[in-house]
Every structure is written in C-alpha cells, then in structure tokens.
Design a protein around this motif. Structure first.
Motif, PDB file in Angstrom:
ATOM      1  N   GLN A 171       0.840  -1.182   0.000  1.00 32.17           N
ATOM      2  CA  GLN A 171       0.000   0.000   0.000  1.00 32.17           C
ATOM      3  C   GLN A 171       0.889   1.251   0.000  1.00 32.17           C
ATOM      4  N   ALA A 172       0.247   2.404  -0.166  1.00 38.44           N
ATOM      5  CA  ALA A 172       1.004   3.647  -0.355  1.00 38.44           C
ATOM      6  C   ALA A 172       1.941   3.932   0.811  1.00 38.44           C
ATOM      7  N   PHE A 173       1.445   3.827   2.053  1.00 38.09           N
ATOM      8  CA  PHE A 173       2.293   4.154   3.201  1.00 38.09           C
ATOM      9  C   PHE A 173       3.468   3.191   3.325  1.00 38.09           C
ATOM     10  N   VAL A 176       6.063   3.956   0.811  1.00 39.40           N
ATOM     11  CA  VAL A 176       6.894   5.089   1.222  1.00 39.40           C
ATOM     12  C   VAL A 176       8.010   4.618   2.146  1.00 39.40           C
ATOM     13  N   ARG A 177       7.658   3.779   3.121  1.00 39.68           N
ATOM     14  CA  ARG A 177       8.662   3.292   4.051  1.00 39.68           C
ATOM     15  C   ARG A 177       9.725   2.457   3.326  1.00 39.68           C
ATOM     16  N   LYS A 226       9.755   9.343  -6.382  1.00 42.54           N
ATOM     17  CA  LYS A 226       8.653   8.409  -6.134  1.00 42.54           C
ATOM     18  C   LYS A 226       7.986   8.703  -4.789  1.00 42.54           C
ATOM     19  N   ILE A 227       8.794   8.993  -3.768  1.00 44.00           N
ATOM     20  CA  ILE A 227       8.238   9.280  -2.447  1.00 44.00           C
ATOM     21  C   ILE A 227       7.363  10.527  -2.480  1.00 44.00           C
ATOM     22  N   ASN A 228       7.786  11.543  -3.210  1.00 45.51           N
ATOM     23  CA  ASN A 228       6.980  12.763  -3.318  1.00 45.51           C
ATOM     24  C   ASN A 228       5.637  12.485  -3.991  1.00 45.51           C
ATOM     25  N   ILE A 229       5.642  11.637  -5.015  1.00 52.54           N
ATOM     26  CA  ILE A 229       4.380  11.268  -5.667  1.00 52.54           C
ATOM     27  C   ILE A 229       3.465  10.555  -4.679  1.00 52.54           C
ATOM     28  N   LEU A 230       4.038   9.653  -3.888  1.00 51.54           N
ATOM     29  CA  LEU A 230       3.242   8.918  -2.900  1.00 51.54           C
ATOM     30  C   LEU A 230       2.714   9.830  -1.805  1.00 51.54           C
ATOM     31  N   HIS A 231       3.505  10.812  -1.383  1.00 53.25           N
ATOM     32  CA  HIS A 231       3.034  11.754  -0.369  1.00 53.25           C
ATOM     33  C   HIS A 231       1.846  12.567  -0.883  1.00 53.25           C
ATOM     34  N   THR A 233      -0.254  11.516  -3.077  1.00 55.89           N
ATOM     35  CA  THR A 233      -1.376  10.569  -3.104  1.00 55.89           C
ATOM     36  C   THR A 233      -1.979  10.402  -1.719  1.00 55.89           C
ATOM     37  N   LEU A 234      -1.138  10.281  -0.704  1.00 61.11           N
ATOM     38  CA  LEU A 234      -1.631  10.143   0.664  1.00 61.11           C
ATOM     39  C   LEU A 234      -2.364  11.393   1.128  1.00 61.11           C
ATOM     40  N   ASP A 235      -1.881  12.556   0.729  1.00 68.01           N
ATOM     41  CA  ASP A 235      -2.558  13.809   1.102  1.00 68.01           C
ATOM     42  C   ASP A 235      -3.938  13.905   0.470  1.00 68.01           C
ATOM     43  N   GLN A 236      -4.074  13.357  -0.735  1.00 65.83           N
ATOM     44  CA  GLN A 236      -5.370  13.401  -1.403  1.00 65.83           C
ATOM     45  C   GLN A 236      -6.354  12.397  -0.797  1.00 65.83           C
ATOM     46  N   LEU A 237      -5.830  11.253  -0.330  1.00 67.18           N
ATOM     47  CA  LEU A 237      -6.706  10.220   0.207  1.00 67.18           C
ATOM     48  C   LEU A 237      -7.089  10.450   1.664  1.00 67.18           C
ATOM     49  N   SER A 238      -6.283  11.160   2.422  1.00 60.53           N
ATOM     50  CA  SER A 238      -6.520  11.333   3.853  1.00 60.53           C
ATOM     51  C   SER A 238      -6.708  12.793   4.192  1.00 60.53           C
ATOM     52  N   PRO A 239      -7.590  13.108   5.155  1.00 57.91           N
ATOM     53  CA  PRO A 239      -7.722  14.480   5.618  1.00 57.91           C
ATOM     54  C   PRO A 239      -6.461  14.915   6.346  1.00 57.91           C
ATOM     55  N   PRO A 240      -6.139  16.207   6.350  1.00 58.90           N
ATOM     56  CA  PRO A 240      -4.903  16.678   6.957  1.00 58.90           C
ATOM     57  C   PRO A 240      -4.758  16.278   8.414  1.00 58.90           C
ATOM     58  N   ALA A 241      -5.869  16.252   9.183  1.00 55.72           N
ATOM     59  CA  ALA A 241      -5.781  15.972  10.618  1.00 55.72           C
ATOM     60  C   ALA A 241      -5.385  14.534  10.892  1.00 55.72           C
TER      61      ALA A 241
END
Length: 257
Positions: A171-173, A176-177, A226-231, A233-241
């Motif tokens: 998965q995306a997270f 990233v790791r 690649k990590i920046n692209i994934l970040h 993607t994660l920002d779009q899928l999850s709310p900032p909080a």
C-alpha cells in the motif's frame, strides 16, 4: 573519551545499519531488502578493518624497498669507485666526457628506479581501496534494483496487468517506508565509502569515492521523486488531521519509522 565530530565513526555507521536492518525486518518480514542490508553491514565491518590497515604503514613493503635501495646505492658506489680506480691520468678528454655521460645516465636510471620503489606502497594501498570501493558500488546498484519495480503510479493506471507484470502488494504508506529504507541504505553505503578516503587521502581514491557518492545521490533522488508522488497521493486520500505520526530518531540523528 570525547567524541570526534570532525570525522566519520565506522562503529556509528555499523550501529545505524543494524538499526535500519531491524526496522526493515519488523515492517517487511522476509523481504530481500533485509538480506541486502545484512550484506552491507558485513561490508561496513570489513571496511573498518580494511581502512585501518590501509592507513597504517606497511612495514614489510618498506623493509623490502629499503633493502633494494640500499643494495642499489652500494652497487652505484662500487661502480664509481671501480671506474675512478681504473682511470689513468693519461686519459684523453673524449674518454672523460664519455665516462661522465655514462654516470649521468646511470644516475637518471637510479632516480627513476627509486621513485618507482618508493611509490610501491602507495600503489598497493590504492589498489586495495579501489577493489573495496568496487564492492560498494555493486551493492549500491543491488539496492537500486530492489526499488526498481516499486512504482508509485500503479494505482493511477487503468491498463490491465499482464502475466509478466511485477507483483505489487504494498500500500502507499508501506511503499513510502520501503523506498525510504532504500534511500537510507544508499546514503549509508556512500558513508562507508568515505571511510577509505578519510583513512587514505589519495587523489585517485578520493575521486573514486566522490564518483560513488554522486552515483548514490543520483539514485536516491530518483527514489525521492517516487516518495513525493506517494506523499501527494496520501494527502489526497486522507484528511490533513489524520496524517500525523511522530518519527523515532536513529543513533546519528536520522529520522526513522
């Protein structure tokens, strides 16, 4: 004993690699990347001993060189004495000039031989360092191969997978790791290489280390793209909080999760 912050500590590098291997094992059990890290740890430990050996004077080589040079000087002195003892006062000018020319050629040859002999130790140490750096260069490319199929744009593709498509189960997270671990390993491999230039500041070895660092930096930059692209993607899928976690800190101050 106070710490020295003006040079790299090989023990700290090995300690950081050990923690990185443990992090990879905990998050990705059985991953091949952990085995690569184990090999890198073994190389780092060998580097500590190799760099120390290269930094120390090679007494055997120096003793052999000293013996050969002493023999050469003795032979030169004997030839000069033999020539002078056999030279008669009635020799003409041509014979004298010919003898001087022969002596000058002999001195030039002796000088070139001395330079060759004195530089033997440096050339042997340089060859050892370059051989070890080639090993590090190889493992850097092995690390790059492990992240090669970790494509962050897979989710955005609408084409069907083919039978030969690589398996993409992260998965995306987690991706990233994984990429972050690869980037850290590249950086630490370059730091292991610096130990040779630090112990043996030879221009050829230093340039080889700089070239290896440029290679690892170039590969790490591709990983961070690649990590920046994934970040994003994660920002779009999850709310900032909801995107908040505290990274732990490694022994040399590197962010680690």
């Amino acid at each position: 004993m106070p710490l020295n912050y003006r040079k790299l500590d090989s023990k700290k590098i090995v300690e950081t690699l050990e923690i990185l291997r443990q992090r990879i094992s905990e998050r990705f059990p059985g991953a091949g990347l952990e085995n690569v890290c184990v090999d890198l740890i073994a190389i780092a430990r060998q580097t500590e001993a190799r760099a120390d050996a290269i930094a120390k004077p090679d007494l055997l080589i120096r003793a052999i060189v000293a013996a050969i040079m002493a023999s050469g000087f003795w032979l030169l002195g004997w030839l000069v004495w033999d020539y002078l003892s056999n030279t008669k006062a009635s020799n003409d000018l041509f014979g004298t000039l010919q003898g001087i020319d022969s002596a000058f050629n002999l001195l030039v040859l002796m000088g070139a031989t001395m330079y060759f002999m004195v530089s033997i130790e440096e050339r042997v140490k340089r060859r050892r360092a370059l051989t070890a750096l080639h090993e590090l260069r190889s493992i850097i490319h092995v690390i790059d191969m492990h992240q090669l199929t970790k494509d962050p744009s897979t989710d955005a593709m609408v084409t069907q997978r083919t039978p030969s498509s690589p398996k993409r189960s992260l998965q995306a997270f987690d991706l990233v790791r994984y990429l972050d671990y690869c980037s850290e390993m590249l950086s630490l491999a370059a730091k292991v290489a610096v130990l040779y230039a630090q112990s043996f500041p030879d221009p050829v070895v230093t340039e080889a280390v700089n070239d290896l660092e440029r290679t690892s930096t170039s590969l790490a930059q591709k990983i961070w793209q690649k990590i920046n692209i994934l970040h994003r993607t994660l920002d779009q899928l999850s709310p900032p909080a909801s995107v908040s976690y505290q990274p732990d800190v490694g022994p040399v101050g590197n962010a680690a999760t």
